[in-house]
Design a protein around this motif. Structure first.
Motif, short mmCIF file in Angstrom:
data_model
loop_
_atom_site.label_atom_id
_atom_site.label_comp_id
_atom_site.label_asym_id
_atom_site.label_seq_id
_atom_site.Cartn_x
_atom_site.Cartn_y
_atom_site.Cartn_z
N GLN A 1 0.84 -1.20 0.00
CA GLN A 1 0.00 0.00 0.00
C GLN A 1 0.88 1.25 0.00
N ALA A 2 1.90 1.23 -0.85
CA ALA A 2 2.85 2.35 -0.89
C ALA A 2 2.16 3.67 -1.16
N HIS A 3 1.06 3.63 -1.91
CA HIS A 3 0.36 4.89 -2.21
C HIS A 3 -0.15 5.57 -0.93
N TYR A 4 -0.56 4.78 0.05
CA TYR A 4 -1.07 5.34 1.30
C TYR A 4 0.04 6.09 2.04
N LEU A 5 1.24 5.53 2.05
CA LEU A 5 2.37 6.18 2.69
C LEU A 5 2.74 7.46 1.94
#
Length: 547
Positions: A250-254
C-alpha cells in the motif's frame, strides 16, 4: 560532549529537546533516556565514542552500519547504506518480505544495515564516564483488573488522551479520515486548540471520505482538501527510499500521507496528529475480524477438498484468466494446512511460492524459510484469542510507524499518533474483548465499540459521524492508475528490482480481468487489490538507492 537531535524531537515536558535529552542522560543514565515518552532520535557523541537512541515506540527510527572501527548512524535507511558504501540488498529475507511486507527483528533490506531497537540505547566505542544502568524499565503493559463500568472507562480514556496531548502548541493539524481522527479533532477543539483538518481528495469523488468536511463544519474549524493525482503518486514512488524505511504493498497510502503533511507544513503548522493505531488497538479493522471468522469456518472443510482447490488455483493459466481472486483463494487454502496458531497469525499474503515462481527468473540462493520464520513469530500469541492474535500480527508489520516516520522526514513536521501512545495501550489492555467487537452477528459487530460509546456519551460528535461505515484509508483509485496513467512508469521502476522478471510476468501483474474487478467491487472493503504492484515498485526503489 555533543548531542545531535536528528530531525524534529517531540518529547513531552521538554523545553529544548537537546538540552532535555542530555540532562536526562546525565541524571538518569541510559535507561532513563530509553524510557522517555515522545518521538525522538538522538546521537550523543564523545571523543571516544557515541550513544544512539530512539524513542521506545519506534516513531523516529535510527539505522546503523558498522564495518571495523567505522560506524554510520542515521534516520534515512537508504542514506545510511549509501554512506556506508553498501547499497546491496539483503535478499536472504526477500521471500518473506515479498510475502508479508516486512522484515522481522532488526534487519533491513540492505546488507549490513540494521535498525536500532526502540528505546534501547546503543553504545559505540568507549564511554568516558558511567551513565548508570543501561537497561530499560518495564513499560507497565500488564492489564491488571478489567474495567467494570462505563464511568471507569470514560475516566481512563480522558486521562489517556490528556497524556497524549501534553506539550502541543495552540495551533495543530489533524489528518482527517474517519471516526478516529474526528474524535481527536473534537477533543483538541474542546481543549482550546486552533485545529485545522486535512483530508485526501481524488479526482474520482467516490473514493473521497464523505464526512470529513461535515465534521469540520460541526466543530467550527477550518478544513483543507489535499488533492491527489497520479503525478503525486509517481513522484512519491520515485522518492520512496528517500523517506521510508520499508517497502509496502500500500505504498500509495504512505506517499499520500507524506504529501498531505507537506501541505500542512507549507501552511505554517508545525505539529500534526493522526488517528493511526486506533483500529489495531481497539479491534477496529473489519477485514481482520471477518478473516478470522472465515478461517474458522473453512477449517472444517475436508483436507482433500482444500488440496484440490489449491491445486486448481496453482495453475498459472487460472491466475492469468482470473487474477487476484485466484491468489486470494490459493492463499486461504494454504493457510488451512498450517497449525491453528500460525494460521491465525499473518493471514494476508502478497506473494506466495507460486506467484514468486511465476515472477522471478532466479530465486535468491540463501533465503530464510518463510514458514519457519512465521511459526517463530506466531509462538508468542499462543495464549491469545484468535481475534487478538490476528490484530497483534497486523500491528507487527509496522506499516503505520513506517508511514509516520516517512511523513515526518518528508515534511519536517512533528507528528503524533495518540492511539499509539503507551497510555492508550494501557487503557485498551483493560477493556474486555467483547466490549471492543461483538462477534455474535454475521457483520461481527462494530469495532472500537468502547470508543464509539465514549464519544456518544460525551457528545463529542454527531451520531452519523460516530457510527459511520468503516472505510479503509487505503481506499483509492490507484488500481486504475497503475493500469492506465502510471503503467509505463511503474514498469520502468521494476527495472531496479534485484532480480530479473520472467518474460511477461511483470506485464501480467497489470492484468485486470473481470473476476478481479468483481472481487475488488464486492468482496474487499478497501477497494485496492494491487498490493503486488505497490510492493514491487517500492522495493525496487531501495535497489536504486539514493540517486
Amino acid at each position: 560532549m555533543r548531542l545531535n537531535c536528528v530531525g524534529h524531537c517531540d518529547i513531552q515536558g521538554a523545553g529544548s529537546a537537546a538540552e532535555f535529552l542530555l540532562q536526562r542522560l546525565l541524571d538518569a543514565g541510559l535507561g532513563g533516556v530509553g524510557n522517555l515518552s515522545g518521538a525522538f532520535a538522538a546521537v550523543i557523541e564523545f571523543p571516544e565514542g557515541l550513544v544512539a537512541v530512539c524513542d521506545r515506540a519506534g516513531n523516529r527510527p535510527l539505522y546503523r552500519h558498522r564495518a571495523g572501527r567505522s560506524v554510520v548512524i542515521g534516520t534515512c535507511l537508504a542514506a545510511v547504506a549509501r554512506e556506508a558504501g553498501t547499497n546491496a540488498l539483503d535478499r536472504r529475507w526477500e521471500d518473506f518480505l515479498l510475502s508479508y511486507e516486512f522484515i522481522p527483528g532488526q534487519d533491513t533490506v540492505y546488507q549490513g544495515v540494521s535498525s536500532l531497537m526502540p528505546g534501547v540505547p546503543l553504545v559505540e566505542g568507549a564511554m568516558p564516564c558511567s551513565f548508570g544502568d543501561s537497561g530499560v524499565a518495564d513499560s507497565g503493559d500488564d492489564a491488571g483488573d478489567v474495567f467494570s463500568g462505563s464511568l471507569e472507562v470514560d475516566t481512563a480514556l480522558e486521562q489517556a488522551f490528556e497524556s497524549t496531548f501534553k506539550g502541543l502548541p495552540e495551533r495543530v493539524a489533524v489528518l482527517m479520515g474517519g471516526f478516529d481522527s474526528a474524535l481527536l479533532a473534537s477533543l483538541l477543539v474542546r481543549r482550546g486548540h486552533d485545529v485545522s483538518t486535512y483530508t485526501f481528495r481524488y479526482q474520482e469523488p467516490g473514493f473521497t471520505q464523505p464526512l470529513a468536511a461535515e465534521v469540520a463544519d460541526q466543530l467550527g474549524i477550518a478544513h483543507h482538501w489535499v488533492d491527489l493525482t497520479p503525478d503525486v503518486l509517481l513522484r512519491g514512488l520515485t522518492d520512496y527510499a528517500r523517506h521510508f524505511g520499508q517497502p509496502a504493498g500500500q505504498a500509495h497510502y504512505l506517499v499520500f500521507t507524506a504529501h498531505a503533511c507537506q501541505q500542512v507544513a507549507a501552511d505554517g503548522i508545525t505539529h500534526c496528529l493522526t488517528g493511526d493505531g486506533c483500529d489495531g488497538l481497539f479491534l477496529g479493522y473489519p477485514t481482520v475480524a471477518r478473516r478470522v471468522h472465515l478461517l474458522q469456518l473453512l477449517a472444517r472443510l475436508p483436507s482433500v477438498l482444500r488440496r484440490t482447490v489449491y491445486a486448481a488455483c496453482a495453475n498459472s493459466r487460472a491466475e492469468r484468466m482470473l487474477g487476484h481472486p485466484v491468489r486470494v483463494l490459493r492463499n486461504i487454502m494454504s493457510l488451512l494446512e498450517r497449525d491453528e496458531i500460525v494460521r491465525g497469525y499473518l493471514a494476508a499474503r502478497t506473494f506466495d511460492p507460486v506467484s514468486l515462481r511465476n515472477l522471478r527468473r532466479h530465486a535468491p540462493a540463501d533465503v530464510m524459510d518463510v514458514e519457519s520464520v512465521l511459526a517463530q513469530l506466531a509462538e508468542h500469541t499462543r495464549s491469545m484469542t484468535p481475534l487478538k492474535r490476528a490484530y497483534s500480527a497486523k500491528s507487527s508489520v509496522g506499516l503505520n510507524r513506517s508511514k509516520l516516520a516517512g511523513a515526518a522526514a518528508a515534511s519536517g513536521l512533528s507528528i503524533r499518533a495518540p492511539f499509539m501512545h503507551e497510555a492508550m495501550a494501557s487503557v485498551a489492555a483493560k477493556v474486555p474483548e467483547h466490549l471492543m467487537r461483538d462477534q455474535s452477528s454475521l457483520r461481527l459487530g462494530l469495532g472500537k465499540a468502547v470508543l464509539l460509546d465514549f464519544c456518544n456519551r460525551r457528545g463529542l460528535l454527531q451520531p452519523d459521524v460516530i457510527y459511520q461505515e468503516k472505510r479503509s484509508p487505503v481506499h483509492a483509485p490507484v488500481d486504475l492508475w497503475y493500469r492506465r496513467e502510471l503503467r509505463s512508469s511503474v514498469q520502468e521502476l521494476f527495472l531496479d528490482l534485484p532480480f530479473e522478471c520472467k518474460p511477461g510476468a511483470g506485464a501480467a501483474l497489470f492484468g485486470f480481468p473481470l473476476a478481479h474487478r468483481l472481487y475488488r467491487r464486492y468482496a474487499t472493503i478497501d477497494k485496492f487489490t494491487s498490493q503486488q504492484l505497490g510492493l514491487l515498485a517500492s522495493y525496487a526503489r531501495f535497489g536504486r538507492g539514493l540517486d
